[in-house]
Design an enzyme around this catalytic site. Sequence first.
Site, PDB file in Angstrom:
ATOM      1  N   HIS A 143      -3.415   6.105   4.507  1.00  0.00           N
ATOM      2  CA  HIS A 143      -2.034   6.336   4.630  1.00  0.00           C
ATOM      3  C   HIS A 143      -1.496   7.600   4.278  1.00  0.00           C
ATOM      4  CE1 HIS A 143      -1.720   2.241   5.887  1.00  0.00           C
ATOM      5  NE2 HIS A 143      -1.080   1.784   4.948  1.00  0.00           N
ATOM      6  N   CYS A 165       0.825  -1.290   0.039  1.00  0.00           N
ATOM      7  CA  CYS A 165       0.045  -0.069  -0.110  1.00  0.00           C
ATOM      8  C   CYS A 165       1.012   1.252   0.061  1.00  0.00           C
ATOM      9  CB  CYS A 165      -1.076   0.016   1.038  1.00  0.00           C
ATOM     10  SG  CYS A 165      -0.215  -0.689   2.627  1.00  0.00           S
TER      11      CYS A 165
HETATM   12  P1  NAP Z   1      -8.026  -9.335   7.642  1.00  0.00           P
HETATM   13  O1  NAP Z   1      -8.850  -8.400   7.617  1.00  0.00           O
HETATM   14  O2  NAP Z   1      -7.403  -9.683   8.890  1.00  0.00           O
HETATM   15  O3  NAP Z   1      -8.582 -10.712   6.700  1.00  0.00           O
HETATM   16  C1  NAP Z   1      -7.872 -11.734   6.449  1.00  0.00           C
HETATM   17  C2  NAP Z   1      -8.851 -12.564   5.584  1.00  0.00           C
HETATM   18  O4  NAP Z   1      -8.007 -13.751   5.243  1.00  0.00           O
HETATM   19  C3  NAP Z   1      -9.825 -13.075   5.906  1.00  0.00           C
HETATM   20  O5  NAP Z   1     -11.146 -13.160   4.908  1.00  0.00           O
HETATM   21  C4  NAP Z   1      -9.875 -14.486   6.490  1.00  0.00           C
HETATM   22  O6  NAP Z   1     -10.967 -15.375   6.798  1.00  0.00           O
HETATM   23  C5  NAP Z   1      -8.865 -15.014   5.400  1.00  0.00           C
HETATM   24  N1  NAP Z   1      -8.240 -16.080   6.098  1.00  0.00           N
HETATM   25  C6  NAP Z   1      -7.316 -16.273   7.327  1.00  0.00           C
HETATM   26  N2  NAP Z   1      -7.132 -17.331   7.483  1.00  0.00           N
HETATM   27  C7  NAP Z   1      -7.429 -18.009   6.054  1.00  0.00           C
HETATM   28  C8  NAP Z   1      -7.168 -19.561   5.917  1.00  0.00           C
HETATM   29  N3  NAP Z   1      -6.562 -20.405   6.681  1.00  0.00           N
HETATM   30  N4  NAP Z   1      -7.855 -19.752   4.805  1.00  0.00           N
HETATM   31  C9  NAP Z   1      -8.670 -19.096   4.005  1.00  0.00           C
HETATM   32  N5  NAP Z   1      -8.805 -17.796   4.534  1.00  0.00           N
HETATM   33  C10 NAP Z   1      -8.340 -17.482   5.447  1.00  0.00           C
HETATM   34  O7  NAP Z   1      -6.712  -8.961   6.639  1.00  0.00           O
HETATM   35  P2  NAP Z   1      -6.745  -7.972   5.539  1.00  0.00           P
HETATM   36  O8  NAP Z   1      -6.596  -6.601   5.795  1.00  0.00           O
HETATM   37  O9  NAP Z   1      -8.193  -8.257   4.443  1.00  0.00           O
HETATM   38  O10 NAP Z   1      -5.169  -8.269   4.859  1.00  0.00           O
HETATM   39  C11 NAP Z   1      -5.349  -9.672   4.246  1.00  0.00           C
HETATM   40  C12 NAP Z   1      -3.861  -9.868   3.552  1.00  0.00           C
HETATM   41  O11 NAP Z   1      -3.854  -8.971   2.222  1.00  0.00           O
HETATM   42  C13 NAP Z   1      -2.623  -9.307   4.323  1.00  0.00           C
HETATM   43  O12 NAP Z   1      -2.454 -10.561   5.255  1.00  0.00           O
HETATM   44  C14 NAP Z   1      -1.676  -8.796   3.485  1.00  0.00           C
HETATM   45  O13 NAP Z   1      -0.935  -9.999   2.961  1.00  0.00           O
HETATM   46  C15 NAP Z   1      -2.678  -8.392   2.264  1.00  0.00           C
HETATM   47  N6  NAP Z   1      -2.663  -7.188   2.317  1.00  0.00           N
HETATM   48  C16 NAP Z   1      -2.053  -6.184   1.337  1.00  0.00           C
HETATM   49  C17 NAP Z   1      -2.047  -4.894   1.468  1.00  0.00           C
HETATM   50  C18 NAP Z   1      -1.001  -4.347   0.293  1.00  0.00           C
HETATM   51  O14 NAP Z   1      -0.408  -3.467   1.019  1.00  0.00           O
HETATM   52  N7  NAP Z   1      -1.325  -4.236  -0.984  1.00  0.00           N
HETATM   53  C19 NAP Z   1      -2.699  -4.149   2.282  1.00  0.00           C
HETATM   54  C20 NAP Z   1      -3.370  -4.999   3.175  1.00  0.00           C
HETATM   55  C21 NAP Z   1      -3.405  -6.224   3.232  1.00  0.00           C
HETATM   56  P3  NAP Z   1     -11.820 -15.410   7.992  1.00  0.00           P
HETATM   57  O15 NAP Z   1     -12.742 -14.268   8.221  1.00  0.00           O
HETATM   58  O16 NAP Z   1     -12.639 -16.792   7.734  1.00  0.00           O
HETATM   59  O17 NAP Z   1     -10.768 -15.639   9.182  1.00  0.00           O
HETATM   60  N1  12T Z   2       2.259  -5.943   7.570  1.00  0.00           N
HETATM   61  O1  12T Z   2       1.005  -6.292   2.036  1.00  0.00           O
HETATM   62  O2  12T Z   2       0.623  -3.995   8.670  1.00  0.00           O
HETATM   63  O3  12T Z   2       2.840  -6.514   2.766  1.00  0.00           O
HETATM   64  O4  12T Z   2       0.048  -2.416   7.383  1.00  0.00           O
HETATM   65  C1  12T Z   2       0.430  -4.625   4.162  1.00  0.00           C
HETATM   66  C2  12T Z   2       0.411  -3.905   5.099  1.00  0.00           C
HETATM   67  C3  12T Z   2       1.847  -6.034   5.381  1.00  0.00           C
HETATM   68  C4  12T Z   2       1.612  -6.312   2.882  1.00  0.00           C
HETATM   69  C5  12T Z   2       0.375  -3.462   7.657  1.00  0.00           C
HETATM   70  C6  12T Z   2       1.612  -5.434   6.477  1.00  0.00           C
HETATM   71  C7  12T Z   2       1.365  -5.792   4.097  1.00  0.00           C
HETATM   72  C8  12T Z   2       0.652  -4.185   6.464  1.00  0.00           C
END
Ligand code: NAP
Ligand code: 12T
Length: 340
Positions: free
Chosen positions: A245, A132
């Site tokens: 951010h 991000c």
């Molecule tokens: P979040 O709100 O904690 O949501 C996590 C998601 O993953 C939920 O849908 C969860 O399902 C699912 N999940 C967790 N364990 C799982 C499993 N074993 N099998 C299937 N699904 C599972 O997190 P978020 O903020 O959406 O972020 C998720 C991921 O996206 C982060 O870990 C990161 O790698 C990535 N991300 C990237 C950016 C970026 O900078 N581009 C920004 C934010 C996040 P349940 O509800 O069933 O637990």
């Molecule tokens: N730890 O996609 O905590 O690599 O804000 C994005 C956001 C990892 C990632 C955070 C993180 C990622 C965060």
Amino acid sequence: MSKKYNVAVVGATGAVGVTMLAILEERGFPVDNVYALASSRSAGKEIQFNDKTIVIEDLAEFDFKKAQIGLFSAGASISKVYAPIAAEAGCVVIDNTSQFRYDDHIPLVVPEVNPEKIANYKDHGIIANPNCSTIQMLVALKPIYDAVGIDRLNVATYQAVSGTGKEAIDELNQQSSDILNDEIISCDVYPKQIAFNVLPHIDVFLDNGYTKEEMKMVWETQKIMGDDNIKVNPTAVRVPVIYGHSEAIHLETKKKITVQEVNELYKNAPGITVLDDRNDGGYATAATESAGQDPVFVSRIREDISHPMGINLWVVSDNVRKGAALNSVQIAEILIQKYI
Ligand code: NAP
Ligand code: 12T
């Protein structure tokens, strides 16, 4: 009739996944079936998409042959296992995690910066979505980079808790309420109090003393710009903001550029809204301008009074939208327009 696609959203119940579904709907992405996938904890729950009720399915049981596009945001360890399985089944993966970003054969794409790299999805069937903080920074820097070159940049980020996910949003809200009510707080997601505080720590610490979030900004900037010589010195900081951010960016360009010239460049720059009135409130902030919106906002454009080639910028964007879900959906739009 124009073509429609089956789209699987992996992590559909998370902060990013929910927003991916909302943005697919908002932008009228040509969806035939949408599959909302999460862990077994969520399987069976229902969500609404385009007035249809969709039942959340367990990722572990899903057959990716049913989907042409997979939008992944369930964490790096999940992508490591399931993205190759999806790609093998013919489902092109757009991955939001850090799992594949630094793999030379996997394109890392910001549509306003390097859309042509999407063509390389063919190597592994995977396209990586950058971090991000990198995305919003590079959208703002690209016009300046193309015009005069960038030698070096110093950046300090002020990052919202939604970047960590839904549990972090809950922790900020709970701590804020506990503190206002004189209750004892608990710290489960972050190692120190985040409410009414600022933490100089995002993601894990690495051997060089920088955090991984900081090094992502270095590695990803060089890969996306296709320039290993661009020098990046980041400090990534968590602040008690829910969405959006902010970044203070200090650039050293190769040729001198004035504030007026930067403003001129931004007039035709995709994805950028300049808000720089140089008076009280005449700038963008995370909560008041960026939250829930698509643009990257640029404010406080100034020449660096300490350096002849220096320009300073204040750059704000919704980390869950442009920083994650929107950027992925924009990649998917180019993928279907040009390639699949
Ligand atoms: P979040 O709100 O904690 O949501 C996590 C998601 O993953 C939920 O849908 C969860 O399902 C699912 N999940 C967790 N364990 C799982 C499993 N074993 N099998 C299937 N699904 C599972 O997190 P978020 O903020 O959406 O972020 C998720 C991921 O996206 C982060 O870990 C990161 O790698 C990535 N991300 C990237 C950016 C970026 O900078 N581009 C920004 C934010 C996040 P349940 O509800 O069933 O637990
Ligand atoms: N730890 O996609 O905590 O690599 O804000 C994005 C956001 C990892 C990632 C955070 C993180 C990622 C965060």
